[in-house]
Scaffold this motif. Structure first.
Motif, short mmCIF file in Angstrom:
data_model
loop_
_atom_site.label_atom_id
_atom_site.label_comp_id
_atom_site.label_asym_id
_atom_site.label_seq_id
_atom_site.Cartn_x
_atom_site.Cartn_y
_atom_site.Cartn_z
N ALA A 202 0.86 -0.71 0.11
CA ALA A 202 -0.02 0.23 -0.07
C ALA A 202 1.26 1.10 -0.06
CB ALA A 202 -0.54 0.46 1.30
N VAL A 203 1.99 0.98 0.60
CA VAL A 203 2.35 2.32 1.20
C VAL A 203 3.67 2.06 0.61
CG1 VAL A 203 3.10 4.52 2.00
CG2 VAL A 203 1.30 3.24 2.66
N GLN A 204 5.22 2.81 0.12
CA GLN A 204 6.61 2.54 -0.24
C GLN A 204 7.00 3.79 0.17
OE1 GLN A 204 7.87 -0.14 -3.42
NE2 GLN A 204 6.56 0.45 -3.93
N ASP B 30 12.74 3.56 -9.57
CA ASP B 30 13.19 2.64 -10.07
C ASP B 30 13.12 1.05 -9.34
OD1 ASP B 30 13.48 0.58 -12.60
OD2 ASP B 30 15.24 -0.05 -11.08
N PHE B 31 12.76 1.62 -8.17
CA PHE B 31 12.85 0.66 -7.09
C PHE B 31 11.50 0.75 -6.87
CE2 PHE B 31 13.36 -1.86 -3.34
CZ PHE B 31 14.25 -3.04 -3.93
N ALA B 32 10.35 1.12 -7.05
CA ALA B 32 9.38 1.73 -6.07
C ALA B 32 8.64 1.13 -6.96
CB ALA B 32 9.05 3.01 -5.63
N ARG B 33 8.72 1.90 -8.50
CA ARG B 33 8.22 0.79 -9.77
C ARG B 33 8.39 -1.03 -9.87
NH1 ARG B 33 10.11 -0.42 -14.32
NH2 ARG B 33 9.03 -0.82 -15.73
N PRO C 83 3.36 -0.61 -12.32
CA PRO C 83 3.20 1.06 -13.19
C PRO C 83 2.97 1.96 -12.00
CG PRO C 83 2.43 -1.21 -14.45
CD PRO C 83 2.74 -1.62 -13.02
N VAL C 84 3.10 3.54 -12.74
CA VAL C 84 3.02 3.91 -12.04
C VAL C 84 1.65 5.12 -13.13
CG1 VAL C 84 3.61 6.70 -11.47
CG2 VAL C 84 5.25 4.16 -11.37
N SER D 241 -2.05 0.15 -9.11
CA SER D 241 -2.51 -0.65 -8.25
C SER D 241 -3.25 0.04 -7.25
CB SER D 241 -1.36 -1.01 -7.55
OG SER D 241 -0.76 -0.37 -6.85
N GLY D 242 -3.15 1.63 -7.34
CA GLY D 242 -3.50 2.74 -5.77
C GLY D 242 -2.09 2.75 -4.97
#
Lengths: 345, 323
Positions: B138-140, B173-176, B181-182, B208-209
């Motif tokens: 949900a949160v990064q 890049d890592f969060a994606r 996808p953003v 994804s939200g």
């Protein structure tokens, strides 16, 4: 001094009741009539008062007729306005649980009501009384830190479970963004000395609790008139099974270095063989106690306690803008009632 | 024996040449400056010119400044060499797409050196996310803070892309990689300061939200390099802070910031640069696909470019717009 506690709806009421009951010069009277409307199994009312060992009356009319010098409002967020206005009309100084309100219109009306009644209004933002944060603010305001380039903060916790109203939008006004943005924006409000927020961006979701009626995770970015950006993770992202409810951190990029403040880091930690769980022994001042002492001192001396109702309006305006940003998917201006952001830059 | 042609002799070239030599390949180096010193320090041999290097190697490793990447990659592709290119692949989506097209047309492979995917703490996190340990993410949150880059070209946004493109691209890049996808993003940055200190924040809303908050700092005040993350999902939360998880901590050691621009990797057991290059080399020799592709490199540049646009316009940028 006669202090009345209105409602046990917010769980902080329990701590306030214990602290107030222990103060030798305070007479405490409580009332929690709305407890009847809470879901079965939630504590409240006369039974909870008895458990806390505090005096109780059945209605707010009786409570206010008692003639309290001060009232602490711990009701559900959207009921704050009604209760603060009633307390002000009864001539009592008011300490209102955070957030002050769920709309700028309500917050402004509450401040106006207290000003008209000539009573002080304080908002319960205890974390600004953390010695670690106070030291940071003192250093910054003394010029020791030089320029502040950016601020980030986290206020993460478990989804509130003890009270269902926290996730009921009609009573709470919203979810994690309502609950966990305001402490940090209060702290930055006092850190920057009241520099107004001008723009807000927010994004949120309820992926952690898909059945929730409110958002349970979010990132809020506030841009202040001096160009400082504050980014807040306000998520209820602490697992429900975790041994510690959550926490709050504030990180500041300054000329003097990259500073992290963790007001809840003051603890001795370890492991309990008996509990098969972490041991965490917090130390240092009880921030709720400092908050109450600040409020009651102001009532005694007739001064205006900080954070006051105007801080409440400013923090409410940021949260209101955050919801507007999230729902509209864009960056929005912060609207302060009767005071456009551009006029106060 | 595989011959790797290393282009550039700056900071990242030192990490790469050490990795290549440990992998037992033949290394030939060309750079406008510093190549003899690099070879004297690590080993390998010197090319007499770029053409000499391109004619004699199987793989070209582009470690030159970002603004030269496209020309170097296109030259390598034209010479029929496979390519490893330091991040970011290029300063713009347009350049990156041209590089990918040149490699495809030449029938050579292009890998972007997104080394954060190879750092062991980040690998552990990604494996946990991919394996479902955290459930639905949900949160990064990611932070990356260090001193000011030393080489002057980093400070020219037209040459480096600035802090978002150069530093924060790693965590974007890592969060994606973890969050998918953003859909949209918004970026903010501190006002320009004569000291050079800059702090920026990029907030991603994934399709994804889920949401990601990415912070980057280049501090004029000397600081130790530091990274941290926290990722929360329905299955739990994982976090790491290089400042509070050090395998070695020296009280009273070297002054902060003496080498505060880059992470210290000696205590990790194996340099993540070596891990990265081994995976690329194995793939080039017919092994499994590495964990990062040129397409990932392109998406990272697309997101960083969108973040630059968000900074310039002070608006939310949707990735449909950016595409």
């Amino acid at each position: 001094m006669k202090v009345a506690l209105m409602s046990f709806a917010h769980t902080h009421a329990l701590g306030y009741a214990r602290l107030l009951a222990a103060m030798p010069d305070v007479e405490l009277l409580t009332s929690d009539p709305d407890s009847a409307t809470r879901p079965a199994g939630e504590s409240g009312g006369a039974a909870l008062a008895a458990e806390l060992g505090v005096d109780y009356v059945a209605t707010y009319d009786e409570l206010l007729a008692w003639g309290p010098d001060a009232v602490v409002v711990c009701s559900e967020n959207t009921r704050h306005r009604t209760h603060v206005e009633a307390a002000a009309a009864a001539g009592a100084a008011v300490l209102c649980e955070k957030p002050l309100a769920t709309s700028v219109a309500d917050a402004t009306a509450m401040v106006a009501a207290c000003e008209a009644a000539g009573v002080p209004l304080m908002v319960a933002f205890p974390v600004r009384f953390s010695p670690a944060f106070a030291d940071l603010r003192d250093q910054y305001q003394a010029g020791t830190l030089g320029r502040v380039h950016a601020i980030t903060g986290t206020n993460n916790g478990q989804v509130p479970a003890a009270r269902a109203w926290f996730t009921d939008p009609t009573l709470a006004g919203g979810g994690a963004m309502t609950d966990h943005t305001v402490h940090l924006v209060d702290m930055v409000d006092t850190l920057l000395g009241g520099v107004p927020a001008v723009r807000v961006h927010a994004t949120a979701n309820k992926l952690l609790h898909p059945d929730s009626a409110v958002e349970t995770a979010g990132i809020v970015t506030v841009t202040y008139a001096d160009g400082t950006n504050l980014t807040i993770d306000c998520s209820w992202s602490r697992p429900a099974s975790h041994s510690i409810w959550g926490g709050l951190t504030l990180s500041v990029v300054s000329d003097a270095g990259l500073i992290d403040v963790d007001p809840f880091a003051a603890r001795v930690s370890g492991w309990s063989q008996i509990e098969a769980n972490e041991l965490s022994l917090g130390y240092g001042p009880n921030l709720d106690e400092t908050l109450l002492a600040t409020f009651l001192d102001a009532v005694r001396t007739g001064s205006t306690p900080q954070p006051d109702g105007h801080v409440g309006i400013r923090t409410t305006a940021i949260v209101e803008a955050a919801y507007r940003s999230w729902h509209e998917g864009r960056t929005v201006e912060v609207a302060l009632a009767g005071r456009p952001a551009s006029a106060v830059v | 024996m595989t011959t790797v042609g290393l282009l550039g002799a700056g900071g990242i070239a030192g990490a790469h040449i050490a990795g290549w030599l440990q992998l037992g390949v033949d290394v030939v180096v060309h750079s406008l400056r510093g190549a003899p010193e690099l070879v004297a320090r690590h080993g390998g041999r010197l090319a007499t010119s770029l053409d000499d290097l391109l004619a004699s190697c199987d793989v070209v490793d582009v470690c030159t400044p970002t603004y030269t990447h496209r020309a170097m990659v296109e030259a390598a592709a034209a010479a029929g060499c496979d390519v490893v290119c330091e991040k970011p692949l290029a300063l713009t989506v347009e350049d990156t797409e041209a590089m990918i097209r040149a490699c495809e047309e030449a029938g050579v492979t292009l890998y972007p050196a997104h080394v954060v995917r190879f750092f062991p703490e980040y690998t552990a996190l990604h494996d946990a996310v991919a394996g479902g340990t955290l459930g639905t993410v949900a949160v990064q949150r990611y932070d990356r803070q260090g001193g000011l880059p030393v080489s002057p070209w980093f400070h020219d946004e037209k040459l480096s892309g600035g802090i978002v493109m150069d530093l924060m691209l790693h965590d974007i890049d890592f969060a994606r990689w973890n969050g998918g996808p953003v859909a949209s993003l918004r970026a903010v940055r501190s006002a320009p300061d004569p000291s050079g200190t800059v702090a920026a924040q990029v907030v991603l809303t994934h399709a994804s939200g889920s949401v990601s908050s990415i912070g980057g700092i280049w501090s004029a005040r000397p600081v130790d390099f530091r990274t941290r993350f926290e990722v929360a999902g329905t299955g739990g939360v994982l976090r790491h802070d290089s400042a509070t998880n050090p395998a070695t901590w020296t009280n009273g050691g070297a002054a902060a910031g003496a080498d505060g621009y880059a992470p210290k990797v000696a205590a990790l057991g194996e340099s993540p640069y070596l891990t990265e290059l081994r995976e690329f080399l194995a793939a080039l020799r017919g092994g499994p696909q590495p964990r990062v592709s040129a397409a990932d490199g392109l998406e990272a540049v697309r997101l960083a470019e969108a973040a630059q646009r968000s900074l310039a316009l002070d608006t939310v940028v949707t990735l449909e717009e950016a595409r």
